[in-house]
Design a protein around this motif. Structure first.
Motif, PDB file in Angstrom:
ATOM      1  N   GLY A  92       0.861  -1.162   0.000  1.00  0.00           N
ATOM      2  CA  GLY A  92       0.000   0.000   0.000  1.00  0.00           C
ATOM      3  C   GLY A  92       0.906   1.223   0.000  1.00  0.00           C
ATOM      4  N   LEU A  93       0.452   2.315   0.565  1.00  0.00           N
ATOM      5  CA  LEU A  93       1.264   3.522   0.589  1.00  0.00           C
ATOM      6  C   LEU A  93       2.534   3.352   1.423  1.00  0.00           C
ATOM      7  CD1 LEU A  93      -1.615   6.112   0.841  1.00  0.00           C
ATOM      8  CD2 LEU A  93       0.070   6.002  -1.001  1.00  0.00           C
ATOM      9  N   THR A 145       4.932  -4.160   5.798  1.00  0.00           N
ATOM     10  CA  THR A 145       4.122  -2.936   5.661  1.00  0.00           C
ATOM     11  C   THR A 145       2.718  -3.349   5.242  1.00  0.00           C
ATOM     12  OG1 THR A 145       4.827  -2.672   3.346  1.00  0.00           O
ATOM     13  CG2 THR A 145       6.136  -1.547   5.028  1.00  0.00           C
ATOM     14  N   GLU A 146       2.102  -4.182   6.051  1.00  0.00           N
ATOM     15  CA  GLU A 146       0.864  -4.861   5.652  1.00  0.00           C
ATOM     16  C   GLU A 146      -0.420  -4.160   6.082  1.00  0.00           C
ATOM     17  OE1 GLU A 146       1.965  -9.412   6.399  1.00  0.00           O
ATOM     18  OE2 GLU A 146       2.613  -8.060   7.998  1.00  0.00           O
ATOM     19  N   VAL A 183      -4.083   7.280  -5.994  1.00  0.00           N
ATOM     20  CA  VAL A 183      -3.363   6.259  -5.239  1.00  0.00           C
ATOM     21  C   VAL A 183      -3.360   4.917  -5.972  1.00  0.00           C
ATOM     22  CG1 VAL A 183      -3.233   4.988  -3.070  1.00  0.00           C
ATOM     23  CG2 VAL A 183      -3.905   7.399  -3.058  1.00  0.00           C
ATOM     24  N   GLU A 184      -4.499   4.499  -6.451  1.00  0.00           N
ATOM     25  CA  GLU A 184      -4.563   3.186  -7.095  1.00  0.00           C
ATOM     26  C   GLU A 184      -3.685   3.129  -8.344  1.00  0.00           C
ATOM     27  OE1 GLU A 184      -7.791  -0.260  -8.234  1.00  0.00           O
ATOM     28  OE2 GLU A 184      -8.493   1.811  -8.070  1.00  0.00           O
ATOM     29  N   GLU A 185      -3.745   4.166  -9.164  1.00  0.00           N
ATOM     30  CA  GLU A 185      -2.920   4.180 -10.374  1.00  0.00           C
ATOM     31  C   GLU A 185      -1.443   4.279 -10.025  1.00  0.00           C
ATOM     32  OE1 GLU A 185      -2.123   3.775 -14.340  1.00  0.00           O
ATOM     33  OE2 GLU A 185      -4.018   3.458 -13.251  1.00  0.00           O
ATOM     34  N   MET A 242       2.090  10.821   5.788  1.00  0.00           N
ATOM     35  CA  MET A 242       3.099  10.333   6.723  1.00  0.00           C
ATOM     36  C   MET A 242       4.063   9.319   6.142  1.00  0.00           C
ATOM     37  SD  MET A 242       1.165  10.115  10.413  1.00  0.00           S
ATOM     38  CE  MET A 242       0.010   8.816   9.954  1.00  0.00           C
ATOM     39  N   ALA A 243       3.618   8.507   5.191  1.00  0.00           N
ATOM     40  CA  ALA A 243       4.417   7.375   4.736  1.00  0.00           C
ATOM     41  C   ALA A 243       5.807   7.747   4.217  1.00  0.00           C
ATOM     42  CB  ALA A 243       3.643   6.582   3.679  1.00  0.00           C
TER      43      ALA A 243
END
Length: 348
Positions: free
Chosen positions: A11-12, A191-192, A144-146, A319-320
């Motif tokens: 994910g992010l 990072t799950e 985000v998805e793309e 934050m990521a």
């Protein structure tokens, strides 16, 4: 095959870790089976202010300074400028008192760069806006998805991405690192997100799942060029499509969309939107949160080759990038983590 790092989850948080490793010229292998994770269904709003009461989130200046350039650099690398767009966020006021509170917040040093003192006129007759609109600075919209899709392809071309579920039973811990399906690595980073609840090595992390749902509507009359914040967000996606949400539910831990959430979003939307629209989609994800509303990063107490970045909640976009950089600096240079994010804050 030998690599410096194995990364589990994309994910992010996983993307930020992967990009930090690539930028540091570290070799890696990412394992993830893309599904309806919280990151993939996120609204993608880069918003530096808590707009319920016009307050500044923890550590916001540092997060904003890192995040927007981080994503813009990735967009340049991937050759797709549409991955991140500078999109205004505007706030609808419900009362004169709320509008006055906005002006008071504008005078606070921590918020001055984010809250504009100039109000914006409502430019569409289809939105119920009784007052002028507050404008938030330093905002953007991230697809985000793309972004996750294109970056995973980028990693695949470097033979650094495996589209499969990680099998914890096959992970071997050795003196110099880990082994997994013929891959040797010095470190493994999990990072799950909420999926860590199934991880036998890290299931004790105090991650709380918070379900959020969005609907997507098609509304040709609206023609909205900014992100509209009322009790929820209306986020323009292009082609007359808008994402609306999100809900919060800390009881339901499934990824099944619900009629109750859809009804709740529509009830709130109909109070501010006067145009005809059609609901064309609904999605759900589980946000990984922590009880003190801070992320959690660090190293396993017993296995020093196992690391994690989790608990980003609803502000993972901001934050990521910085947290991934902090984690890598901690692993490789033994740089101390901030006590506010260090997993050791829950000891004893």
């Amino acid at each position: 095959m030998k690599v410096d790092y194995i990364v589990v989850g994309f994910g992010l948080a996983g993307l930020a870790v992967a990009e930090s490793l690539v930028s540091a010229n570290r070799s890696l292998m990412v394992f993830d089976l893309p599904d309806q994770s919280a990151s993939r269904v996120a609204g993608g709003v880069i918003n530096p202010v808590i707009l319920k009461r016009f307050t500044a989130p923890w550590n916001i200046d540092n997060f904003v300074h890192k995040a927007i350039p981080f994503y813009k650099n990735i967009a340049i690398k991937l050759g797709n400028s549409n991955l991140i767009t500078d999109t205004p966020v505007v706030r609808r006021f419900n009362s004169v008192e709320e509008q006055n509170q906005w002006f008071e917040s504008c005078d606070k040093p921590i918020l001055a760069k984010y809250l504009s003192g100039s109000m914006m006129e409502n430019n569409t007759k289809f939105l119920n806006v009784p007052f002028k609109l507050g404008v938030v600075n330093n905002t953007a919209r991230l697809d985000v998805e793309e972004l996750l899709n294109e970056y995973s392809v980028y990693l695949e071309r470097q033979n650094s991405f495996q589209r499969e579920i990680f099998d914890y039973d096959l992970l071997e811990l050795v003196d110099q690192g880990v082994k997994y399906k013929g891959i040797e690595a010095k470190h493994i980073i999990f990072t799950e997100g909420y999926g860590v609840s199934k991880n036998p090595f890290l299931r004790e992390l105090p991650i709380i799942g918070n379900k959020g749902e969005y609907i997507t509507i098609k509304c040709p009359d609206l023609q909205l060029a900014y992100i509209f914040k009322f009790s929820m967000f209306i986020i323009p996606l292009g082609e007359d499509l808008y994402k609306v949400g999100a809900t919060f539910d800390n009881r339901d831990k499934t990824l099944i969309t619900t009629k109750a959430a859809k009804r709740k979003i529509i009830e709130k939307l109909d109070k501010v939107l006067g145009a005809t629209y059609t609901v064309v989609d609904q999605v759900a994800g589980i946000r990984p949160t922590v009880k003190d509303r801070r992320p959690i990063i660090g190293t396993h107490n017993s296995y020093k080759q196992i690391h994690f970045l989790n608990g980003l909640g609803s502000r993972g976009i901001l934050m990521a990038p910085l947290l991934a950089e902090n984690l890598l600096d901690y692993i490789e240079n033994e740089t101390a983590l901030s006590p506010e994010v260090d997993a050791n804050r829950f000891k004893g």
